[in-house]
Write a protein that holds these residues in place. Structure first.
Motif, mmCIF file in Angstrom:
data_model
loop_
_atom_site.group_PDB
_atom_site.id
_atom_site.type_symbol
_atom_site.label_atom_id
_atom_site.label_comp_id
_atom_site.label_asym_id
_atom_site.label_seq_id
_atom_site.Cartn_x
_atom_site.Cartn_y
_atom_site.Cartn_z
ATOM 1 N N ILE A 99 0.858 -1.130 -0.074
ATOM 2 C CA ILE A 99 -0.047 -0.281 0.105
ATOM 3 C C ILE A 99 1.033 1.170 0.167
ATOM 4 C CG2 ILE A 99 -1.679 1.181 1.491
ATOM 5 C CD1 ILE A 99 -2.774 -1.365 2.136
ATOM 6 N N MET A 100 1.815 1.370 0.754
ATOM 7 C CA MET A 100 2.876 2.366 0.815
ATOM 8 C C MET A 100 3.387 2.635 -0.395
ATOM 9 S SD MET A 100 3.742 5.102 2.813
ATOM 10 C CE MET A 100 2.983 4.701 4.125
ATOM 11 N N LYS A 101 3.797 1.464 -1.117
ATOM 12 C CA LYS A 101 4.738 1.918 -2.469
ATOM 13 C C LYS A 101 3.805 2.987 -3.312
ATOM 14 C CE LYS A 101 6.402 -0.513 -6.458
ATOM 15 N NZ LYS A 101 5.514 -0.515 -7.463
ATOM 16 N N VAL A 127 8.278 4.716 6.870
ATOM 17 C CA VAL A 127 8.702 6.019 6.424
ATOM 18 C C VAL A 127 10.035 5.676 5.595
ATOM 19 C CG1 VAL A 127 9.766 8.120 7.357
ATOM 20 C CG2 VAL A 127 8.329 6.895 8.728
ATOM 21 N N THR A 128 10.705 4.773 5.736
ATOM 22 C CA THR A 128 12.080 4.487 5.059
ATOM 23 C C THR A 128 11.336 4.104 3.652
ATOM 24 O OG1 THR A 128 12.920 3.183 6.790
ATOM 25 C CG2 THR A 128 14.039 3.041 4.582
ATOM 26 N N LEU A 129 10.463 3.288 3.491
ATOM 27 C CA LEU A 129 9.931 2.951 1.974
ATOM 28 C C LEU A 129 9.517 4.275 1.387
ATOM 29 C CD1 LEU A 129 9.355 0.759 0.051
ATOM 30 C CD2 LEU A 129 7.050 0.337 1.187
ATOM 31 N N CYS A 130 8.553 5.153 2.039
ATOM 32 C CA CYS A 130 8.114 6.297 1.410
ATOM 33 C C CYS A 130 9.190 7.183 0.955
ATOM 34 C CB CYS A 130 7.317 6.965 2.451
ATOM 35 S SG CYS A 130 6.524 8.688 1.450
ATOM 36 N N GLN A 131 10.270 7.262 1.704
ATOM 37 C CA GLN A 131 11.314 8.359 1.473
ATOM 38 C C GLN A 131 12.168 7.658 0.004
ATOM 39 O OE1 GLN A 131 15.023 8.353 1.639
ATOM 40 N NE2 GLN A 131 14.906 10.288 0.850
ATOM 41 N N LYS A 132 12.431 6.419 0.148
ATOM 42 C CA LYS A 132 13.062 5.915 -0.902
ATOM 43 C C LYS A 132 12.250 5.598 -2.306
ATOM 44 C CE LYS A 132 16.421 3.269 1.367
ATOM 45 N NZ LYS A 132 17.699 3.261 0.959
ATOM 46 N N LEU A 316 12.230 -5.950 3.193
ATOM 47 C CA LEU A 316 11.340 -5.108 2.055
ATOM 48 C C LEU A 316 11.677 -5.470 0.707
ATOM 49 C CD1 LEU A 316 11.425 -1.527 3.508
ATOM 50 C CD2 LEU A 316 9.513 -3.160 3.341
ATOM 51 N N PRO A 317 13.052 -5.912 0.311
ATOM 52 C CA PRO A 317 13.108 -6.311 -1.093
ATOM 53 C C PRO A 317 12.602 -7.438 -1.441
ATOM 54 C CG PRO A 317 15.280 -5.456 0.054
ATOM 55 C CD PRO A 317 14.379 -5.617 1.088
ATOM 56 N N ILE A 326 16.370 0.198 -5.424
ATOM 57 C CA ILE A 326 16.099 1.322 -4.918
ATOM 58 C C ILE A 326 16.403 1.152 -3.525
ATOM 59 C CG2 ILE A 326 14.278 3.245 -4.266
ATOM 60 C CD1 ILE A 326 13.227 2.798 -7.098
ATOM 61 N N LEU A 327 15.699 0.005 -2.943
ATOM 62 C CA LEU A 327 15.840 -0.154 -1.585
ATOM 63 C C LEU A 327 17.138 -0.254 -0.873
ATOM 64 C CD1 LEU A 327 12.625 -2.512 -1.436
ATOM 65 C CD2 LEU A 327 12.975 -0.153 -0.165
ATOM 66 N N LYS A 328 17.924 -1.024 -1.875
ATOM 67 C CA LYS A 328 19.551 -1.218 -1.392
ATOM 68 C C LYS A 328 20.232 0.095 -1.435
ATOM 69 C CE LYS A 328 19.289 -6.175 -2.001
ATOM 70 N NZ LYS A 328 18.861 -7.157 -2.807
#
Ligand code: APR
Length: 329
Positions: A99-101, A127-132, A316-317, A326-328
């Protein structure tokens, strides 16, 4: 002067309280977005119809289209599932990451200049995911957790000591999970140490420590306590009020010192992870991270909390393989 524009992504329990608080405080015009047709439109119409009695002059709009968030100054995200009794916040990682993605992509495309405050859980990972995904500067993408956790800790202290909660200062740092770190050493009532008050109250250091330990434990589990009582859903008044305090600090350039889930770049010994720390919140978002010396025990608890957050980020990955690069990064 133009009114600020606040967009709420998620029009559920927390989203509804957020809208009401933003309107009553006249923080700005409010747009509520949700994927459920009619829900945000209905809530915002209902709220708009109390403008006269509550005396606010702001525009309120419910929508199912991201185009309506264009030009937002601040976006507060609650999209996602709340936990059910027996679940930890971390159990929401799989579903809420997806959902956040989507939400972050919508924000990136339609409101590229906005500040973003995340409430969805598990907080630090979201938050990490949203920023990335957005690629926004870290000072513009933050999470609400510490304000609420600290308020809960303050409430328990106030109830124990029989004093107004307005005079209690206590802070909770670290991740927004079972490993969060209530800082006992600096908890005070108008500057008077809480531990000293407890020792006087019970006339016994060991008993005072026991009472404090119980308050610390209750703080860590406070969200779950509410979840269990509600039976269906999680806390909503308290996270909404806490996020509105953060939004207000940014919109009114208040320079408030609040515990915020912020990206650390070496502060508190943490490199490149989001975690709860005291920050100065003003017109620039996170304008400063306030570092202070943790003692050995506090640092160990803080590191433990950071490790719990790292574990979620590492997952997450696998959940979003298309985003692995992107996540890494
Ligand atoms: N985009 C936008 N909104 C969405 C999406 C999506 N992809 N998926 C779900 N939603 C909406 C739901 O339709 C619902 O209205 O998110 C809303 C969530 O509301 P509630 O289920 O009432 O949950 P709430 O109590 O508001 O909590 C939201 O905050 O504290 C955290 O753990 C909590 O993750 C949860 C979040």
């Amino acid at each position: 002067m133009k009114r600020a524009k606040i967009s709420l992504i998620g029009g559920g329990q927390i989203g509804g309280v957020l809208a009401q608080l933003c309107a009553q405080r006249e923080l700005g015009d409010v747009v509520m977005f949700d994927i459920v047709e009619g829900l945000p439109q209905g809530k915002m119409l209902d709220l708009a119809e109390v403008a006269r009695i509550d005396q606010f002059d702001v525009d309120l709009k419910g929508t199912n289209s991201y185009t309506d968030i264009a030009g937002s100054d601040i976006i507060i995200v609650t999209a996602g599932l709340p936990r059910k009794p027996g679940m930890s916040r971390d159990d929401l990682l799989g579903i809420n990451s997806k959902i956040m993605k989507q939400v972050a992509e919508g924000i990136k495309e339609h409101a590229p200049e906005a500040f973003v405050i995340i409430i969805s859980n598990p907080l630090d990972a979201m938050v990490t995911l949203c920023q990335k995904v957005t690629g926004f500067p870290a000072e513009r993408v933050i999470g609400q957790a510490g304000v609420l956790d600290s308020n809960r800790f303050c409430s328990f202290i106030a109830w124990e000591l029989g004093v107004s909660v307005r005079d209690v200062n206590a802070m909770v740092l670290g991740g927004h999970g079972d490993t969060m770190v209530p800082i006992v050493r600096y908890a005070n009532v108008n500057g008077i140490p809480v531990m000293e008050q407890l020792i006087r109250k019970y006339g016994d250091k060991a008993k005072a420590e026991e009472v404090m330990a119980a308050m610390v434990e209750r703080t860590k589990m406070a969200g779950g306590e509410v979840v269990k009582l509600l039976g269906n859903g999680s806390a909503f008044y308290s996270p909404a009020s806490s996020a509105v305090a953060m939004a207000e600090a940014i919109l009114r350039d208040q320079k408030r010192v609040l515990p915020v889930c912020a990206l650390l770049k070496g502060e508190f010994g943490v490199e490149n992870y989001y975690i709860g720390v005291p920050c100065v919140l003003g017109a620039g978002g996170v304008e400063n991270i306030i570092e202070f010396e943790l003692n050995e025990e506090e640092q160990a608890m803080f590191d433990n909390s950071v490790n719990a957050v790292k574990k979620l980020i590492d997952e997450l990955p696998t959940i979003l393989p298309e985003m692995a690069d992107i996540l890494k990064g």
